[in-house]
Motif scaffolding. Structure first.
Motif, PDB file in Angstrom:
ATOM      1  N   ASP A 104     -49.393  92.190  16.748  1.00 49.66           N
ATOM      2  CA  ASP A 104     -48.007  91.711  16.896  1.00 49.66           C
ATOM      3  C   ASP A 104     -47.752  90.355  16.236  1.00 49.66           C
ATOM      4  O   ASP A 104     -47.160  89.456  16.837  1.00 49.66           O
ATOM      5  N   SER A 105     -48.170  90.217  15.002  1.00 51.42           N
ATOM      6  CA  SER A 105     -48.018  88.934  14.317  1.00 51.42           C
ATOM      7  C   SER A 105     -46.600  88.764  13.770  1.00 51.42           C
ATOM      8  O   SER A 105     -45.951  89.743  13.387  1.00 51.42           O
ATOM      9  N   GLN A 106     -46.137  87.545  13.723  1.00 54.56           N
ATOM     10  CA  GLN A 106     -44.837  87.230  13.132  1.00 54.56           C
ATOM     11  C   GLN A 106     -44.969  86.787  11.680  1.00 54.56           C
ATOM     12  O   GLN A 106     -43.977  86.495  11.012  1.00 54.56           O
ATOM     13  N   ASP A 107     -46.205  86.743  11.180  1.00 52.87           N
ATOM     14  CA  ASP A 107     -46.448  86.295   9.813  1.00 52.87           C
ATOM     15  C   ASP A 107     -46.106  87.393   8.802  1.00 52.87           C
ATOM     16  O   ASP A 107     -45.876  88.554   9.162  1.00 52.87           O
ATOM     17  N   SER A 108     -46.102  87.015   7.531  1.00 53.56           N
ATOM     18  CA  SER A 108     -45.882  87.997   6.469  1.00 53.56           C
ATOM     19  C   SER A 108     -47.017  89.012   6.463  1.00 53.56           C
ATOM     20  O   SER A 108     -48.106  88.757   6.995  1.00 53.56           O
ATOM     21  N   SER A 129     -48.877  90.016   3.980  1.00 52.52           N
ATOM     22  CA  SER A 129     -50.039  89.531   3.234  1.00 52.52           C
ATOM     23  C   SER A 129     -50.869  88.567   4.085  1.00 52.52           C
ATOM     24  O   SER A 129     -52.107  88.581   4.037  1.00 52.52           O
ATOM     25  N   LYS A 130     -50.193  87.728   4.899  1.00 53.61           N
ATOM     26  CA  LYS A 130     -50.913  86.798   5.791  1.00 53.61           C
ATOM     27  C   LYS A 130     -51.651  87.573   6.884  1.00 53.61           C
ATOM     28  O   LYS A 130     -52.793  87.251   7.236  1.00 53.61           O
ATOM     29  N   GLN A 131     -51.009  88.635   7.383  1.00 51.95           N
ATOM     30  CA  GLN A 131     -51.662  89.456   8.403  1.00 51.95           C
ATOM     31  C   GLN A 131     -52.912  90.136   7.847  1.00 51.95           C
ATOM     32  O   GLN A 131     -53.941  90.216   8.514  1.00 51.95           O
ATOM     33  N   MET A 132     -52.799  90.641   6.618  1.00 55.09           N
ATOM     34  CA  MET A 132     -53.965  91.265   5.991  1.00 55.09           C
ATOM     35  C   MET A 132     -55.083  90.242   5.808  1.00 55.09           C
ATOM     36  O   MET A 132     -56.263  90.535   6.038  1.00 55.09           O
ATOM     37  N   SER A 133     -54.727  89.042   5.400  1.00 53.53           N
ATOM     38  CA  SER A 133     -55.715  87.979   5.216  1.00 53.53           C
ATOM     39  C   SER A 133     -56.382  87.622   6.545  1.00 53.53           C
ATOM     40  O   SER A 133     -57.606  87.448   6.614  1.00 53.53           O
ATOM     41  N   ASP A 134     -55.574  87.542   7.622  1.00 49.67           N
ATOM     42  CA  ASP A 134     -56.132  87.227   8.941  1.00 49.67           C
ATOM     43  C   ASP A 134     -57.066  88.339   9.414  1.00 49.67           C
ATOM     44  O   ASP A 134     -58.122  88.067  10.018  1.00 49.67           O
ATOM     45  N   ALA A 135     -56.682  89.600   9.174  1.00 49.97           N
ATOM     46  CA  ALA A 135     -57.537  90.723   9.569  1.00 49.97           C
ATOM     47  C   ALA A 135     -58.847  90.695   8.787  1.00 49.97           C
ATOM     48  O   ALA A 135     -59.924  90.955   9.342  1.00 49.97           O
ATOM     49  N   ALA A 138     -40.730  95.034  14.529  1.00 51.43           N
ATOM     50  CA  ALA A 138     -40.220  93.727  14.944  1.00 51.43           C
ATOM     51  C   ALA A 138     -38.793  93.840  15.485  1.00 51.43           C
ATOM     52  O   ALA A 138     -38.444  93.217  16.501  1.00 51.43           O
ATOM     53  N   LYS A 139     -37.954  94.648  14.820  1.00 50.21           N
ATOM     54  CA  LYS A 139     -36.574  94.825  15.270  1.00 50.21           C
ATOM     55  C   LYS A 139     -36.505  95.510  16.628  1.00 50.21           C
ATOM     56  O   LYS A 139     -35.670  95.193  17.471  1.00 50.21           O
ATOM     57  N   ARG A 140     -37.412  96.464  16.861  1.00 48.41           N
ATOM     58  CA  ARG A 140     -37.388  97.257  18.096  1.00 48.41           C
ATOM     59  C   ARG A 140     -38.312  96.705  19.171  1.00 48.41           C
ATOM     60  O   ARG A 140     -38.432  97.281  20.249  1.00 48.41           O
ATOM     61  N   ASN A 141     -38.982  95.585  18.855  1.00 50.39           N
ATOM     62  CA  ASN A 141     -39.906  94.953  19.802  1.00 50.39           C
ATOM     63  C   ASN A 141     -41.010  95.917  20.228  1.00 50.39           C
ATOM     64  O   ASN A 141     -41.326  96.058  21.414  1.00 50.39           O
TER      65      ASN A 141
END
Length: 419
Positions: A383-387, A389-395, A281-284
């Motif tokens: 490239d999600s901006q979510d936490s 744990s939220k990304q794992m849940s979405d996957a 995220a920091k390095r885009n």
């Protein structure tokens, strides 16, 4: 290619034990029972990785075989049935790896350890720090006799530079009295960057002050030796510290990996993924978090047995290493795996996952005399901006959708582009 061991021993029972020990370590063994046989063998063949030498032979009662073998620069372990001070000094005056008294079964267990160390010590890198060239060279010679990979430095500042250059150094042997930066200061500086689990430090000093050992230990050293030291004690302390580090590494590996596939376990994957995603995220940097599941894995276990199911998991882990070597991979549990990839654009990341999915679908996996075919379903987040744990849940939710839609496909969370 097997490493060759010359076994010089006139006792048939002991020679048989040594041969069995050596063969268990994949040595190719050449036997000799007399000095005359040793001389005959070495007259035409000196390509030996190591040797064990009986101190007393029928035609060489006083250790003459030792000098013969050492003259051909073959690293040697001396086996002896007697150990008075005169014999011990005579052996240690020569550049042997070690000597072992043939007292009991422990002697042969120790021999096995030594022969194993000779095979593996080249993977253990040691830095020797001393401003005295003669003292430094003496330690280097002792370490190279044991087949360690050795680097040197003249003082503490140079030592820190060498540690930066050589990332896999496991142990530092440092003198106390040095110009520019002494051993105590060096030890303190090393501990600012390396924990005891990463690197060991052995301090040495010729000074009479008895507090130096305590100063070294209090500043982060693991051990201390007073010069001049006995090679036996030196080897024991070096080996003990290296073994401690290797044991810690084994424990850490076991704690961080899945026992069956040798991929990262769930806890380690989550920890490392959270750190990496924050950096991306920091390095885009583009990345994807993917979760995939073996389709109908329960049926595989029920039909072919859990041993075959385990084989399927291991084969999938091999495919994952082939396709995703630059990313993070894990077995999340059962037949479910996770992947974190980065550095490519979204289309390239997707195609990499899909290439893996396609190869799995057309591959046959041995199952006893039969072969079985499997497929996998993917849920992916880009490239999600979510936490995390939220990304794992979405996957996971995308994975469930892939299964609902017929399996053997990839579903991207929040997108219809690749459905």
């Amino acid at each position: 290619m097997s490493q060759r061991l010359l076994v010089v021993e006139d006792s048939k029972p002991i020679a048989t034990v040594i041969k069995q020990i050596a063969q268990s370590l994949n040595y190719e063994v050449v036997m000799a029972t007399t000095l005359a046989q040793v001389e005959e063998i070495l007259s035409g063949d000196t390509d030996f990785f190591a040797a064990t030498i009986d101190f007393s032979l029928p035609d060489a009662l006083d250790g003459e075989a030792i000098a013969c073998v050492l003259s051909h620069k073959i690293p040697s372990v001396v086996m002896t049935g007697k150990m008075d001070d005169a014999t011990r000094q005579k052996i240690l005056a020569q550049p042997v790896i070690d000597y072992i008294t043939k007292e009991n079964s422990q002697a042969f267990l120790y021999l096995k350890r030594i022969l194993h160390w000779q095979q593996t010590n080249s993977d253990n890198e040691i830095l020797v720090v001393d401003d005295s060239s003669s003292a430094r060279n003496h330690i280097v010679e002792l370490l190279k006799r044991r087949n360690f990979t050795v680097y040197t430095a003249n003082n503490g500042v140079e030592a820190l530079e060498k540690l930066t250059q050589h990332k896999h150094i496991k142990l530092v042997v440092t003198d106390l009295e040095m110009p520019v930066m002494n051993g105590i200061t060096l030890t303190n500086e090393i501990r600012k960057k390396y924990t005891r689990e990463q690197l060991a430090i052995v301090g040495i000093s010729g000074a009479e002050n008895g507090s130096h050992s305590a100063r070294f230990i209090k500043n982060g050293a693991d051990d201390f030796l007073r010069k001049p030291f006995c090679p036996e004690e030196f080897y024991c302390r070096i080996t003990q510290n290296i073994e401690n580090l290797n044991n810690i590494a084994k424990i850490q590996h076991a704690a961080n990996t899945d026992y069956l596939t040798d991929l990262s376990n769930r806890r380690t994957f989550i920890k490392n993924s959270e750190q990496r995603i924050a950096e991306y995220a920091k390095r885009n940097v583009s990345y994807c978090l993917a979760v995939f599941d073996i389709d109908h894995f329960k049926k595989v276990n029920d039909t072919y047995g859990h041993d075959t199911g385990d084989q399927v998991l291991k084969v999938l882990a091999l495919y994952m290493r082939k396709y995703f070597g630059g990313g993070l991979t894990t077995r999340l549990g059962g037949g479910t795996f996770g992947i974190l990839l980065h550095g490519l654009d979204t289309d390239q990341l997707y195609n990499k996952l899909d290439d893996f999915r396609r190869e799995v679908a057309v591959s046959n996996i041995p199952a006893g005399e039969a072969e079985i075919s499997i497929s996998v379903s993917f849920g992916v987040v880009f490239d999600s901006q979510d936490s995390f744990s939220k990304q794992m849940s979405d996957a996971d939710n995308a994975l469930y959708l892939a299964k609902d839609r017929g399996r053997n496909q990839i579903v991207v969370s929040g997108s219809e582009d690749y459905d």
